[in-house]
Enzyme design. Sequence first.
Site, PDB file in Angstrom:
ATOM      1  N   GLY A  60      -4.070  -9.292   8.843  1.00  0.00           N
ATOM      2  CA  GLY A  60      -5.411  -9.084   8.311  1.00  0.00           C
ATOM      3  C   GLY A  60      -6.382  -8.514   9.312  1.00  0.00           C
ATOM      4  O   GLY A  60      -5.993  -7.862  10.275  1.00  0.00           O
TER       5      GLY A  60
ATOM      6  N   LEU B 117      -0.151  -6.892   1.977  1.00  0.00           N
ATOM      7  CA  LEU B 117      -0.855  -6.517   3.206  1.00  0.00           C
ATOM      8  C   LEU B 117      -0.057  -6.914   4.446  1.00  0.00           C
ATOM      9  O   LEU B 117       0.276  -8.083   4.623  1.00  0.00           O
ATOM     10  CB  LEU B 117      -2.223  -7.210   3.229  1.00  0.00           C
ATOM     11  CG  LEU B 117      -3.062  -6.983   4.500  1.00  0.00           C
ATOM     12  CD1 LEU B 117      -3.421  -5.528   4.662  1.00  0.00           C
ATOM     13  CD2 LEU B 117      -4.296  -7.853   4.465  1.00  0.00           C
ATOM     14  N   ASP B 118       0.232  -5.967   5.302  1.00  0.00           N
ATOM     15  CA  ASP B 118       0.907  -6.224   6.576  1.00  0.00           C
ATOM     16  C   ASP B 118       2.266  -6.893   6.402  1.00  0.00           C
ATOM     17  O   ASP B 118       2.741  -7.604   7.282  1.00  0.00           O
ATOM     18  CB  ASP B 118       0.033  -7.089   7.498  1.00  0.00           C
ATOM     19  CG  ASP B 118      -1.299  -6.434   7.788  1.00  0.00           C
ATOM     20  OD1 ASP B 118      -1.389  -5.197   7.674  1.00  0.00           O
ATOM     21  OD2 ASP B 118      -2.249  -7.147   8.127  1.00  0.00           O
ATOM     22  N   GLU B 119       2.896  -6.690   5.267  1.00  0.00           N
ATOM     23  CA  GLU B 119       4.148  -7.385   4.996  1.00  0.00           C
ATOM     24  C   GLU B 119       5.349  -6.445   4.895  1.00  0.00           C
ATOM     25  O   GLU B 119       6.448  -6.880   4.610  1.00  0.00           O
ATOM     26  CB  GLU B 119       4.034  -8.202   3.692  1.00  0.00           C
ATOM     27  CG  GLU B 119       3.178  -9.428   3.797  1.00  0.00           C
ATOM     28  CD  GLU B 119       3.797 -10.522   4.651  1.00  0.00           C
ATOM     29  OE1 GLU B 119       5.020 -10.534   4.819  1.00  0.00           O
ATOM     30  OE2 GLU B 119       3.028 -11.358   5.161  1.00  0.00           O
TER      31      GLU B 119
END
Lengths: 278, 278, 278, 278
Positions: free
Chosen positions: B196, B222-224
């Site tokens: 995040g 997100l960011d995964e």
Amino acid sequence: MNNLHRLLIDCPDDKGLICKITNVLFQNNLNIIKNDEYVDKNTNHFFMRTEFAGDLDAKELVKQLKKDLKTDLRIELNPNRKKDIVILCTKEHHCLGDLLIRYAYDELNANILAVVSNHNVLQPLVAKFGIPFHYISHQGKSRPEHEAAVLKALEIYNPEYLVLAKYMRILNPEFVGHYNNRIINIHHSFLPAFIGANPYKQAFERGVKIIGATAHFVNNELDEGPIIAQNVIDVNHRYSAKDMSRAGKDVEKNVLARALKLVFQDRVFIHGNKTIVF
Amino acid sequence: MNNLHRLLIDCPDDKGLICKITNVLFQNNLNIIKNDEYVDKNTNHFFMRTEFAGDLDAKELVKQLKKDLKTDLRIELNPNRKKDIVILCTKEHHCLGDLLIRYAYDELNANILAVVSNHNVLQPLVAKFGIPFHYISHQGKSRPEHEAAVLKALEIYNPEYLVLAKYMRILNPEFVGHYNNRIINIHHSFLPAFIGANPYKQAFERGVKIIGATAHFVNNELDEGPIIAQNVIDVNHRYSAKDMSRAGKDVEKNVLARALKLVFQDRVFIHGNKTIVF
Amino acid sequence: MNNLHRLLIDCPDDKGLICKITNVLFQNNLNIIKNDEYVDKNTNHFFMRTEFAGDLDAKELVKQLKKDLKTDLRIELNPNRKKDIVILCTKEHHCLGDLLIRYAYDELNANILAVVSNHNVLQPLVAKFGIPFHYISHQGKSRPEHEAAVLKALEIYNPEYLVLAKYMRILNPEFVGHYNNRIINIHHSFLPAFIGANPYKQAFERGVKIIGATAHFVNNELDEGPIIAQNVIDVNHRYSAKDMSRAGKDVEKNVLARALKLVFQDRVFIHGNKTIVF
Amino acid sequence: MNNLHRLLIDCPDDKGLICKITNVLFQNNLNIIKNDEYVDKNTNHFFMRTEFAGDLDAKELVKQLKKDLKTDLRIELNPNRKKDIVILCTKEHHCLGDLLIRYAYDELNANILAVVSNHNVLQPLVAKFGIPFHYISHQGKSRPEHEAAVLKALEIYNPEYLVLAKYMRILNPEFVGHYNNRIINIHHSFLPAFIGANPYKQAFERGVKIIGATAHFVNNELDEGPIIAQNVIDVNHRYSAKDMSRAGKDVEKNVLARALKLVFQDRVFIHGNKTIVF
């Protein structure tokens, strides 16, 4: 898996090698689990390490492989077999201690048959682990005399590998010749920087910002054998030569353990003065 | 070598796959230069990347391979072909600048067709390198409206990959869906730590002794997405959040460049939420 | 903080030095923000770098410090002042490009007054950033003649530091003498390994598993000056000498940038053949 | 040096602190050998660690320092004194074994008074080194009951620090409260990534390319205490969760040993949820 095997091939390159080799395995109903190959373009040499599973007639498999390949090859049919080793050391305990702990918990892929030292200070440590310790002093002996005594002590163990865990003596070519490509040394510098004696002192005097350690096979040139593994740590102006030596010990023991793990899993091929590490 | 090719295979595992594939190459008189395989044991999936040389009839080769393999496969017959990419960025120049220099000296294995940004501060830098710059402000637009405008700008370029070189906006699934597995992002933390916003601030507040950066494919979380490459550097109590951010920029640009090099050389397979990197 | 200052002291050690120095600052109502000291025990030499804030009469402060210290000292009263530098390069763009991007975004703590090269291939890159480029070919000139021409070009800029960003020519002592302790070089090896020409080729032939780069001050012995910063990356048997060279470029540019940052923030003291880096 | 001392100051920042402190040392004819200071700008807090030499009247020196500083301070007048510690462990031997070897050769700056474990598998290893081993099973006990039994066993040793060398049980706040800021844990991940159980499994499932370990003080939030040291190693898709766990063990033992060395040399200040490490 009980029927897991390891095939190690090291031969001149030729068109279709992978095809021929994997075909023999396929025809014998053997299943490839893991496969690594490499061709050295400068020397046109082929290296392959294959883990495969299945029931096999070893002699017959080798016969088939040799027929197709017309080359020498090594096959290890019991890859989980532990290598027989003897450790040589002098006075420093850090590499030896690390290997003993790993051995005690069956993490070394090797049987430590004995420890040989030109000093007796490490005898109590070795005794804790119930391993024979041979104290063979170099005092009053010429180098050839001392090496002959060590060789004699080694004879009864017939080790596959000698591990120099900070053995602080130079070895004569004759000694090395008895264990060709089977002596592994840990050198306390990032080779080829600081070859020879007192590398930490040399590093201190040069004012380097990184120091390291190198595990390598021993050949007849001092610190010149094929490198297996290296690692480094940061230092700075606050480090005395002694501080570097202390900090370097952890690197030494980690690099040696890593190199041994690679060698004992048959992951390291020697090719001239270099290694291929799968 | 003009007649160098690259074969990429990604299919369910089966006994004899390597044998069958290398046999087709051998029968076609093609010479394997470099070969990497991997079998994911959990999913029983096979991955192979082979560089080979020789004259070939591509259609015929693919036909033969498919016949034997009964599976989907990718073949790249001109591996030195550069990928077409568009870079998206916001205000930070360090990743973009690094990519522009590499591109100017033909080190990127890619054609930068255009740069798109939601701010115009990087326009002068991009102009130095003669690359089209599209300033598409998000001001006064909803996220879907802004993304639609970006998609429209991308349309004329038809890029194979989008590179998010510090593009500081979250992307909707619909946008991502247009470039499935073809968007590469650099995240300024060692994922999955500090997912995040403001990862350096988070890192500072947690008092970590190491910070990092992560290049990954973008998917809908997100960011995964699947991680391609990561790297870290040491920090200490003397680093403010701003110092960490500054020091981290060098890690970010290096990790992104390394990830792009791997992807553009077809070394990266995506498998579920992970990557296989040869 | 506008009234931020930096005090740099480099003198023989003496009892009470820190006390005396900090007392002068305290008496002048100056507040220490950050303080680093180091005493080299071998040479009994004292180093101190202090950042402090407050209004001051520089002459008066220096007078007071010198009275108490009876030693030479350096005081930098405007630490945010940028250093004036000239970059020397040959044909490789990676270090130069990195420095130009940093300079364009005011991240270098330096003014790049000009770039001087013995080849003209980097002229277009330098031109993008509006910096004077001097092409001074060495063709048909003796080394002294060429160096005289370079010195003459430098004269008009009067730089505080010369940065050798892959300047592939050996410098005569006379040239070096003009910029004593003010020439910073990036060497493409982990010194002292692989001194001299073609370090990547040397590294390849030795079969090392780690390669590196070294930023150092230049003195009269080739590759022997005080080391400022070093870094390394892992390589393996799959790397050709050319692959090592390519991978090494990123290390080179990062190490050079880091070293320059340290030097331009007055964090580096030279002491004999070593550096103290705060 | 027999008359070597260590002064540790941890107090709100104030103008002239360094001056006042070093003046007291100077007036007492004490010579500063090594000095580190740091001011946390966010909390305006001052930290100082000074090594100094000379004959002193400890009570008198502390009195003088306190008079001038009007603050609490710690002074360690015998810095070479070894800390008394007890190690807690469960079943894994690698961290414990490493500490035992270091202890056997007097490299730990600590006396291992005893080892406490909720399993008895490590008893034979501890016995080799002649250290008391307390097997306190958690079977059939509630957590408070088990912790009470452990506390009781610790009582007779009165340790300054507890070292959790892979002690795989969560500690209640009440237990932690008995050893506030004096419990050091090694966590097998690069915190704050993969907090909680099975971090290597989590790392494997996330497909990270780097794994790590974190040594930290224990407070009441799981894996949330002040971080002392961290380190990482590269992994890739070929690593199973078990391979990661195996490779991670070496990182764990090195990070724990490094953290202990720092703590036992009084180099670590705790400040809120962070550490200052000199």
